[in-house]
Design an enzyme around this catalytic site. Structure first.
Site, mmCIF file in Angstrom:
data_model
loop_
_atom_site.group_PDB
_atom_site.id
_atom_site.type_symbol
_atom_site.label_atom_id
_atom_site.label_comp_id
_atom_site.label_asym_id
_atom_site.label_seq_id
_atom_site.Cartn_x
_atom_site.Cartn_y
_atom_site.Cartn_z
ATOM 1 N N PRO A 232 -2.704 8.698 -6.956
ATOM 2 C CA PRO A 232 -1.554 7.840 -6.662
ATOM 3 C C PRO A 232 -1.699 6.400 -7.165
ATOM 4 C CG PRO A 232 -2.735 8.436 -4.651
ATOM 5 C CD PRO A 232 -3.330 9.245 -5.750
ATOM 6 N N ASP B 176 -6.342 -4.220 -5.654
ATOM 7 C CA ASP B 176 -7.479 -3.585 -4.994
ATOM 8 C C ASP B 176 -7.147 -2.098 -4.932
ATOM 9 O OD1 ASP B 176 -9.431 -2.666 -3.323
ATOM 10 O OD2 ASP B 176 -8.965 -4.016 -1.660
ATOM 11 N N SER B 177 -7.285 -1.440 -6.068
ATOM 12 C CA SER B 177 -6.750 -0.084 -6.191
ATOM 13 C C SER B 177 -7.851 0.953 -6.123
ATOM 14 C CB SER B 177 -6.040 0.043 -7.535
ATOM 15 O OG SER B 177 -6.978 -0.170 -8.565
ATOM 16 N N GLU C 224 0.882 -1.174 0.000
ATOM 17 C CA GLU C 224 0.000 0.000 0.000
ATOM 18 C C GLU C 224 0.915 1.218 0.000
ATOM 19 O OE1 GLU C 224 -3.501 1.044 0.241
ATOM 20 O OE2 GLU C 224 -2.399 2.941 0.161
#
Lengths: 282, 481
Positions: free
Chosen positions: A162, A155-156, A106
């Site tokens: 970003p 899982d964006s 992350e």
């Protein structure tokens, strides 16, 4: 006085949730993060103004992004999760005792920190022994890996800000390389409904299709996402999501789910004609 | 002087707020006359697209705000005087040559100059004395000039008026400027520096020496390239030995009388920003470039070169902000990698030649863009790499000069298919763009090697230009040969 959180789904269509109170609002190096307490949807995570999840319907997203690939290949042991700072995807994965390692990358530590503090419903399993969290750019992380993972879950957030590089051909190509022979890539695939989302969806599909021999999409109904109609991508080096579904094996695990089941698994790859058309022209 | 000021920008802001009624050009009148353009560029932009007037000074005769802005820039760049240029660094290079030389005067220059320098020779009739640049065989690129070669050229041509130096080259190669200035000044020659790719030398730390600091007499600096002003804006710097009023006259020979205030204001604000924040801006640029270089060199098959190629002669110094990447070992021409990056990955780099690509990195980049470039290069290697044997990587061929550029360009010419033009004298340019360095200039012999090079470059997809024939199938050769 009434307090409402509103997300613009298009210039001319909005979705609003009545808010009890704002729990936190912080700016990280990358983005602004807000968490609200709502009346009907529990806690709501919002990044740069965009709704990421609500406690009320996050189970749909998180079950569908994890159990679909797990039911195709129950042998999956080594998983990479890109993004997913809220922890919901990891929570579902940790229910499989057969999974040995979960690397989560992350870019924004603050998302994880705030979700740990305010949304334990999704973040509760981030401390599982099998989970390793890396705070860095997903593309940088994955390009240094080769033949390592059985499953990569992207899982964006959306393809701007970003998370932008997680929608690029070089990212999908490097995922291909980081996957083992039986590897599966599942990704958050935007929505086919509103034109801007649909363009992002088409672009992602055409890039994935150019790299993976198997590249399909499946759908779920997520009430708080724009239009409610959301897609996921299923790409692999050979495994077919329906022909290779291990129905009995998965059901014998006895996992209790609220949305996912193996009948729905077979059905969710059946998609509407207009979406087929969009994918064909992608 | 106060580098926090931006007199030209301030005057434009005042002009905008004054809400002047315009019965002068431009006819779009603050954008009202061209709605689509205004919607595209924004009203703010159109409102300051104005013509010169008393309160905004005149570029061809600067006495107030343009003069102040130019003086501030001169101070910031360490020059005696400075001119804002609105027709690119091309116009600055031409002004340098035309200031130093009249028809028939000699000028010493490396052959791997930008077309703008040889164009100036066509216009003014000066005669080039070419110094062949060093060549790096491994990379296939032309380098700087070696001191021994310059000394020889000066000895053989003591009547030359100036030495033109291309510093840094597109690839970031620097010559020994200080030494060249010493040699030139000892022989009463001016030193003119095409510093198109070197704006940052004036403001960053630990970078190669700038032309003005090295004592050069004139320098053409593309502020738009690495300094943050708008495309086409540039500056010309002059030192003590140059009569700047004469330079102004030379510039006015070919300069527009309707200079764009958008370009001029962008130079003013870029200078202010560089003066105030330059050290930090270029520190970040170097940091991003060094990171990209080390990651790309880890990929294997690519060679992002840096200071290790310095040889204290034709590579006297190297500009570490340049990200030049040699692609030979993956069996692809630079131009092929350039095309794949653009078509498959949506990444536009500055140029690709036969052996290299050049990526421009600036403080405007984020870590994410660098990761994308590195990852895409990895993918290109994984998917497209080939056996490199038989690759032709050289981008520089030593010319045989028969006529001066002006003589050849204005001679009686006839068109021939390039493949039948061997041994003829070219009457025009052939160059790959970018970088815009001529393969052939007017007056040079067309050799078999050149014909083969043009054929190979076209086949690899390099954009060639310069000939009358838009397809570069035919070439005008000097008649009577």
């Amino acid at each position: 006085m009434e307090l409402w959180y509103t997300e613009k789904h298009t210039e001319n269509a909005e979705f609003s949730i009545k808010v009890k109170k704002q729990l936190v609002s912080k700016k990280s190096e990358f983005q602004r993060i807000d968490i609200f307490e709502s009346y009907d949807f529990g806690k709501v995570l919002v990044i740069d103004g965009y709704l990421m999840l609500t406690e009320k319907d996050e189970f749909i997203y998180h079950e569908m992004i994890t159990h679909v690939p797990m039911a195709v290949n129950p042998e999956i042991k080594d998983v990479l999760v890109v993004g997913a700072g809220d922890g919901g995807t990891v929570r579902e994965l940790t229910r499989y005792e057969t999974i040995e390692n979960i690397d989560m990358v992350e870019i924004d530590r603050l998302v994880v920190d705030l979700c740990r503090e305010y949304i334990p419903q999704t973040s509760s399993k981030l401390d599982d022994d099998r989970v390793n969290i890396y705070y860095e750019d997903g593309l940088k992380f994955v390009r240094e890996k080769e033949n390592k993972y059985d499953l990569i879950i992207v899982d964006s957030t959306d393809p701007f800000g970003p998370g932008e590089d997680l929608f690029t051909k070089e990212f999908y190509g490097n995922c291909y390389k980081a996957l083992k022979e039986n590897g599966i890539l599942v990704n958050q695939h935007e929505s086919p409904y509103y034109p801007n989302d649909a363009v992002a969806m088409q672009r992602a599909h055409s890039k994935i299709k150019s790299i993976f021999p198997v590249a399909l999409v499946y759908q779920a109904h997520i009430p708080t996402y724009p239009s409610g109609h959301w897609l996921f991508g299923f790409a692999s080096k050979g495994l077919d999501p329906i022909a290779d579904l291990k129905e009995e094996e998965w059901n014998s695990l006895g996992l209790k789910t609220k949305y996912y089941n193996t009948d729905l698994h077979k059905g969710c790859f059946a998609i509407p004609n207009y979406v087929k058309e969009l994918l064909k022209n992608a | 002087m106060d580098q926090n000021r931006a007199p030209l920008y301030e005057a434009l802001e005042k002009h905008r707020l004054d809400r002047v009624v315009h019965f002068d050009v431009p006819g779009h009148k603050g954008g009202r006359g061209n709605k689509e353009l205004t919607q595209f560029l924004g009203e703010r932009c159109l409102k300051v697209d104005v013509n010169s007037m008393k309160s905004l000074d005149n570029l061809n005769h600067p006495v107030s705000v343009i003069k102040e802005a130019q003086d501030l820039a001169a101070e910031a760049f360490g020059a005696k005087s400075c001119f804002f240029m609105v027709n690119g660094t091309t116009s600055a290079v031409q002004a340098m040559i035309m200031t130093a030389c009249k028809a028939g005067d000699k000028i010493i220059m490396p052959r791997n100059v930008h077309r703008s320098a040889i164009n100036a020779l066509v216009i003014c009739g000066a005669i080039p004395v070419y110094v062949n640049p060093g060549i790096n065989k491994r990379l296939g690129i032309a380098l700087g000039m070696s001191i021994a070669d310059i000394e020889k050229a000066v000895r053989e041509n003591p009547d030359a008026k100036a030495i033109l130096v291309n510093n840094p080259t597109y690839y970031g190669i620097c010559s020994d400027l200080k030494r060249i200035v010493e040699i030139a000044h000892k022989h009463n020659m001016l030193v003119l520096v095409d510093e198109a790719h070197g704006t940052h030398f004036y403001f960053g730390e630990n970078l190669p020496i700038s032309a003005m600091k090295a004592g050069a007499d004139m320098a053409a600096v593309s502020v738009h390239k690495t300094g943050g002003s708008l495309t086409q804006s540039s500056i010309l710097l002059c030192g003590e030995n140059v009569n700047s009023d004469y330079v102004r006259q030379i510039i006015s020979l070919t300069q527009t009388t309707s200079a764009s205030y958008l370009l001029l204001a962008s130079l003013d604000l870029a200078r202010k920003n560089l003066s105030l924040n330059g050290i930090e801006i270029f520190r970040k640029t170097v940091e991003l470039t060094e990171y990209a270089r080390s990651e790309i060199n880890k990929l294997g098959g690519y060679y992002a070169f840096s200071t290790e190629i310095i040889d204290n002669d034709a590579i006297y110094d190297f500009d570490i902000t340049k990200l030049s990447i040699n692609t030979r070992d993956i069996g692809l021409a630079g131009i092929e990698v350039y095309d794949i990056l653009r078509e498959e990955y949506g990444i536009q780099v500055e140029f690709g030649d036969l052996g290299n690509i050049l990526a421009i990195v600036s403080a405007g980049d984020r870590a994410m863009e660098i990761e994308r470039l590195v990852s895409a290069l990895y993918e290109i290697k994984r998917i497209y790499s080939k056996d490199p044997t038989g690759m032709y990587v050289h981008n520089y061929i030593e010319p045989e000069v028969v006529y001066t550029p002006q003589e050849a360009f204005y001679s009686r010419k006839k068109a021939l298919p390039i493949k039948e033009s061997q041994e003829m004298i070219s009457g025009e340019f052939v160059m790959a763009y970018p970088p815009g360095i001529p393969i052939l200039a007017p007056g040079e012999r067309i050799t078999e090697e050149i014909v083969n090079y043009i054929h190979y470059a076209k086949e690899k997809g390099i954009l060639l230009m310069g000939t009358e024939d838009m397809n570069v199938d035919n070439i005008n050769v000097v008649e009577g040969e």
